[in-house]
Design a protein around this motif. Sequence first.
Motif, PDB file in Angstrom:
ATOM      1  N   SER A  98      -8.579  -5.239   4.431  1.00  0.00           N
ATOM      2  CA  SER A  98      -7.567  -4.742   4.734  1.00  0.00           C
ATOM      3  C   SER A  98      -7.309  -3.090   4.556  1.00  0.00           C
ATOM      4  O   SER A  98      -7.876  -2.095   3.753  1.00  0.00           O
ATOM      5  N   SER A  99      -7.485  -2.215   6.311  1.00  0.00           N
ATOM      6  CA  SER A  99      -7.086  -0.985   6.390  1.00  0.00           C
ATOM      7  C   SER A  99      -5.772  -0.864   5.074  1.00  0.00           C
ATOM      8  O   SER A  99      -4.987  -1.194   4.934  1.00  0.00           O
ATOM      9  N   HIS A 100      -5.446   0.371   5.194  1.00  0.00           N
ATOM     10  CA  HIS A 100      -4.431   0.658   4.693  1.00  0.00           C
ATOM     11  C   HIS A 100      -2.621   0.557   6.038  1.00  0.00           C
ATOM     12  O   HIS A 100      -1.915  -0.325   5.492  1.00  0.00           O
ATOM     13  N   ASP A 101      -3.166   0.206   7.004  1.00  0.00           N
ATOM     14  CA  ASP A 101      -2.314  -0.656   7.666  1.00  0.00           C
ATOM     15  C   ASP A 101      -2.290  -2.363   7.341  1.00  0.00           C
ATOM     16  O   ASP A 101      -2.366  -2.986   8.195  1.00  0.00           O
ATOM     17  N   LYS A 142      -8.950  -1.082   1.463  1.00  0.00           N
ATOM     18  CA  LYS A 142     -10.034   0.240   2.266  1.00  0.00           C
ATOM     19  C   LYS A 142      -9.421   1.985   1.291  1.00  0.00           C
ATOM     20  O   LYS A 142      -9.407   2.610   1.654  1.00  0.00           O
ATOM     21  N   THR A 143      -7.886   1.681   1.580  1.00  0.00           N
ATOM     22  CA  THR A 143      -7.107   2.237   1.359  1.00  0.00           C
ATOM     23  C   THR A 143      -6.154   2.786   2.350  1.00  0.00           C
ATOM     24  O   THR A 143      -7.572   3.556   3.179  1.00  0.00           O
ATOM     25  N   SER A 163      -3.868  -2.417  -0.580  1.00  0.00           N
ATOM     26  CA  SER A 163      -5.833  -2.728   0.471  1.00  0.00           C
ATOM     27  C   SER A 163      -6.612  -2.343  -0.068  1.00  0.00           C
ATOM     28  O   SER A 163      -6.901  -1.020  -0.831  1.00  0.00           O
ATOM     29  N   ASP A 222      -3.089  -5.394   9.588  1.00  0.00           N
ATOM     30  CA  ASP A 222      -4.592  -6.287   9.687  1.00  0.00           C
ATOM     31  C   ASP A 222      -3.934  -7.238   8.739  1.00  0.00           C
ATOM     32  O   ASP A 222      -4.777  -8.701   9.419  1.00  0.00           O
ATOM     33  N   ASP A 245     -10.579   5.630   3.390  1.00  0.00           N
ATOM     34  CA  ASP A 245     -11.729   5.201   3.882  1.00  0.00           C
ATOM     35  C   ASP A 245     -12.533   5.705   3.141  1.00  0.00           C
ATOM     36  O   ASP A 245     -13.565   5.318   2.833  1.00  0.00           O
ATOM     37  N   ASP A 280       0.436  -1.445   0.174  1.00  0.00           N
ATOM     38  CA  ASP A 280       0.209   0.054  -0.108  1.00  0.00           C
ATOM     39  C   ASP A 280       0.721   1.458   0.296  1.00  0.00           C
ATOM     40  O   ASP A 280       0.373   1.994   0.481  1.00  0.00           O
TER      41      ASP A 280
END
Length: 279
Positions: free
Chosen positions: A257-260, A222-223, A220, A264, A226, A152
Amino acid sequence: MTSRNILVLSAAVLVAVAACAQPKAPPPAPSVHMIATNGHRLAFHDTPGHSPAIVLDAGGGEDSSYWEPLVAQLSAATGSRIITYDRAGMGASDETQGPWDGRAAASDLAAGLRTLGVTGHAVLVSHSQAGEVAAYLVRANPGVVARAVLVDANLPQFFTDPQIKRIVRTTAPQIEELKKQPSTKKNRQLIATADGFGPTHRAFHQLTWPADVPVTVIVSEKTPFDGSPPDARHWRSAAAAFVAAGPGRTLVTARGSSHDVPRDNPALVLQETAKMVKE
């Protein structure tokens, strides 16, 4: 099958099961090196192992501790030497003056790797802002990085003029609030990233990734955006455009997944990094 063969097979199975049941040895403890480069010192953490070395570079606002859970897993899965470090102004590394500069950060990382004897065949894993460091590093130091996993990560295709203006406009109030707060190492780094954001990222937008460095891009679902569908679409489109722009590039989506992503979905980062090591 004779009774003797059954006994031999049973014994073999029991031995195999017993071997699997043995607890895995913990990874070797990393050694810490304070390496002087470009007028300041950087903290590098070096976990012993064989070649190729895996170099983990954290995103903006994070230091080497971000990777600690994954280091043990990568060490066990690959046996590779693993290097993490604190970029200038983060963790135990010295701060530097002026706005964020991807070229300078790449120069710091290259100098540290040279000092540690990593001069080729490395696998680079870069998250978020470290995508900028990765792009400058592979261009300025041919052969040092054999393969890369961009998690990401910031990619040149994302930073169009309209997107740069949008980011500067939407983050300006947050940066002004940061400047009013007590000065901390992390705040100073965020402010440094905002300073000169436009010129820095217009230059990054022109960068191309070398055709001879295969790369897996994990994006990700969600990037980092989000809450903003237009920005999220642009982030995903930029990742797809980057992959389509050259040979040896693979796009993988971190579902849910989120950016993390390294937190995640660490299994996905481990899987894609292990593939690069194997290849």
